[in-house]
Design an enzyme around this catalytic site. Structure first.
Site, short mmCIF file in Angstrom:
data_model
loop_
_atom_site.label_atom_id
_atom_site.label_comp_id
_atom_site.label_asym_id
_atom_site.label_seq_id
_atom_site.Cartn_x
_atom_site.Cartn_y
_atom_site.Cartn_z
CD GLU A 65 18.97 11.91 83.74
OE1 GLU A 65 19.00 11.65 84.95
OE2 GLU A 65 18.37 12.90 83.27
CG ASP B 41 17.68 16.55 82.95
OD1 ASP B 41 18.29 15.95 83.85
OD2 ASP B 41 16.47 16.86 83.03
#
Length: 548
Positions: free
Chosen positions: A275, A206
């Site tokens: 990401e 993330d």
């Protein structure tokens, strides 16, 4: 103890990863919140669909201020989702179904309730005093610089214990870890090792480009209200008014990614997908994945906005191919952070043909693919009333931006009952099920041969046998106002992929020497035909053809 590098069969290269948002997937105990046993019970749907892996959004211990993206214990399951034994059972069942398990790891920040932060904020000279990003106020008491939080306001929060500000790129309850401190990196790497030892097959990292900040804390330059869509924040959010030169995406991150890759490579057949939220997202995907010593693959937000016509996609792919080298993208058109693609690209009443074309396009691109739960059903964005909102981002930015709850509503398994088969039907789910999803429920679509779900499944299973689409090179045909067309090639197998990305009929004259030998009708493609070297498309028509 350092382990030698393990073998890797590269299942991920061209693989299809199905994203599960645990709170909203399946509720096994009837408390209104999805959980790990619920996911385990529904894994057969994902296997039947034809995915290669699942990606689980965070299920770790957390106060849930940002629904698990604020971790208070990196090495345990939050009781609302189950136990470590439940997780072991999920991994075991997934592997029985030939599904890999990828888990979401949040390294750039944690919860303010994590013991690390509790110790760090207690004084300026404790053993973890430098584990987070602390800075003195300016002479007038204002924050150290002009950095902004993605979720609104300053990225700095005053702490009365230390009489300093700490950095939070997201909520004030999500303090940023200080990656300039090697001890922080070591501690986080050990948490990554913990789940690898439990049998996970990889990680979705993330906000991985947020790990490092400029050590000099220099101000970001401004650019005013953006005149074009910003990939990382809506224009009503002042975050998009800065050029984020110093608060993220620092060059030191590449060194940490090499340490991370060295660890993950000690385990067989593992992978990482990162990401990347940045204005220069495509370039960073290339930087973060080139050379086989950092991330295996990464995605940015270029397909998660509203732009999706043929010229835009042609230019996007052309730009990435120019800079990628041996880097590897993971493409996605939906996830838990953006409006569902059926609404974002299709508007109020998306055409079924458009959604079939979007699926075919996504699965034709060079790279790996992420599919978000419900995307295979064509779920539209749910309309959530203000009083039902849960997302702090949406509550802060209401009414012009309603946040992320509209794409996170419970998965509709059945067209019966008040919660559409999500749970027991006796307890109100954490977000209201969308009535617009009832007719699109999983059970109903599996029973309908012409449904979008059946189309996705047919396409996924067919694609597995087309090595050119899974691992092949990609060559774009010339730019066209309506049609995106390219050729995928692998070890002599050549497949023409062509998509009318408009609601009007279209024609495409193929270049000389590019004569299809066979139209691949078994792909599930539809709405296109070949006539004397020219492709003729119905609105949203799709063609796959084998080239001689």
């Amino acid at each position: 103890m350092h382990k030698p590098k393990a073998s890797n069969n590269e299942w991920w290269r061209g693989g299809v990863i199905y994203q599960v948002y645990p709170r909203s997937f399946a509720d096994s105990n009837g408390d209104g919140i999805g959980d790990l046993p619920g996911i385990t019970a529904r894994l057969e749907h994902i296997a039947r669909l034809g995915a290669d892996a699942i990606w689980l959004s965070p299920f770790f211990k957390s106060p849930q201020k940002d629904f698990g993206y604020d971790i208070s214990d990196y090495c345990d399951v939050d009781p609302m989702y189950g136990t470590l034994d439940d997780f072991r059972a999920l991994v075991r069942r997934a592997h029985e179904l030939n599904l890999k398990v990828v888990i979401d790891q949040v390294l750039s920040h944690c919860s303010d309730q994590h013991p690390w932060f509790a110790e760090s904020r207690s004084s300026r000279d404790n053993p973890k005093a430098d584990w987070f990003v602390w800075a003195d106020a300016k002479h007038d008491g204002t924050p150290p610089n002009n950095w902004l939080s993605v979720f609104g306001g300053s990225a700095w929060q005053w702490d009365t214990r230390r009489r300093q500000y700490y950095l939070h790129n997201f909520l004030t309850s999500q303090p940023d870890l200080n990656f300039h401190n090697p001890e922080v990196q070591d501690a986080l790497l050990e948490t990554v090792r913990f789940w690898l030892e439990l049998g996970v097959d990889g990680y979705r990292m993330d906000a991985i480009n947020f790990c490092y900040h400029d050590a000099q804390l220099r101000d970001n330059p401004g650019r005013g209200m953006p005149t074009v869509e910003d990939a990382t924040a809506p224009s009503i959010n002042p975050y998009s008014w800065q050029i984020h030169r110093h608060d993220k995406s620092q060059p030191e991150a590449l060194g940490f990614l090499r340490r991370l890759r060295d660890l993950v490579d000690q385990y067989h057949d593992t992978t990482m997908v990162g990401e990347i939220g940045d204005e220069a997202g495509l370039a960073m995907v290339a930087d973060y994945t080139r050379g086989s010593d950092k991330l295996h693959m990464a995605y940015c937000f270029d397909l998660l906005g509203s732009a999706h016509d043929a010229p835009y996609l042609h230019d996007l792919i052309e730009r990435f191919q120019r800079i990628a080298g041996d880097g590897w993208a993971c493409w996605a058109i939906s996830n838990h952070d953006c409006m569902r693609v059926a609404t974002r690209w299709g508007g109020g009443e998306p055409s079924p043909a458009q959604l079939r074309a979007a699926a075919a396009l996504l699965l034709s691109l060079r790279g790996s693919v992420c599919i978000y739960q419900g995307e295979e059903l064509g779920l539209p964005e749910a309309d959530i009333a203000f009083e039902d909102l849960q997302d702090p981002y949406g509550i802060t930015m209401w009414p012009e931006f309603k946040g992320r709850d509209g794409c996170r509503t419970p998965m509709p398994w059945s067209d019966q009952g008040p919660d559409l088969g999500f749970g027991s039907g006796q307890v109100k789910p954490w977000l209201p099920p969308a009535e617009s999803h009832r007719a699109l429920a999983v059970e109903r679509q599996w029973a309908q041969p012409g449904s979008l779900l059946q189309h996705y499944s047919r396409l996924l299973h067919w694609r597995r046998g087309q090595k050119a689409l899974v691992k092949g090179d990609m060559h774009l045909l010339p730019r066209h106002a309506q049609v995106l067309a390219h050729v995928r090639e692998h070890h002599g197998q050549r497949v023409l992929c062509a998509f009318n990305l408009s609601g009007a009929p279209a024609t495409l004259a193929l270049p000389q020497g590019l004569a299809p030998a066979e139209v691949l009708h078994d792909s599930g493609a539809d709405g296109a035909r070949l006539d004397n070297g020219t492709l003729h498309f119905d609105p949203w028509g799709v063609m796959f053809a084998r080239l001689g």
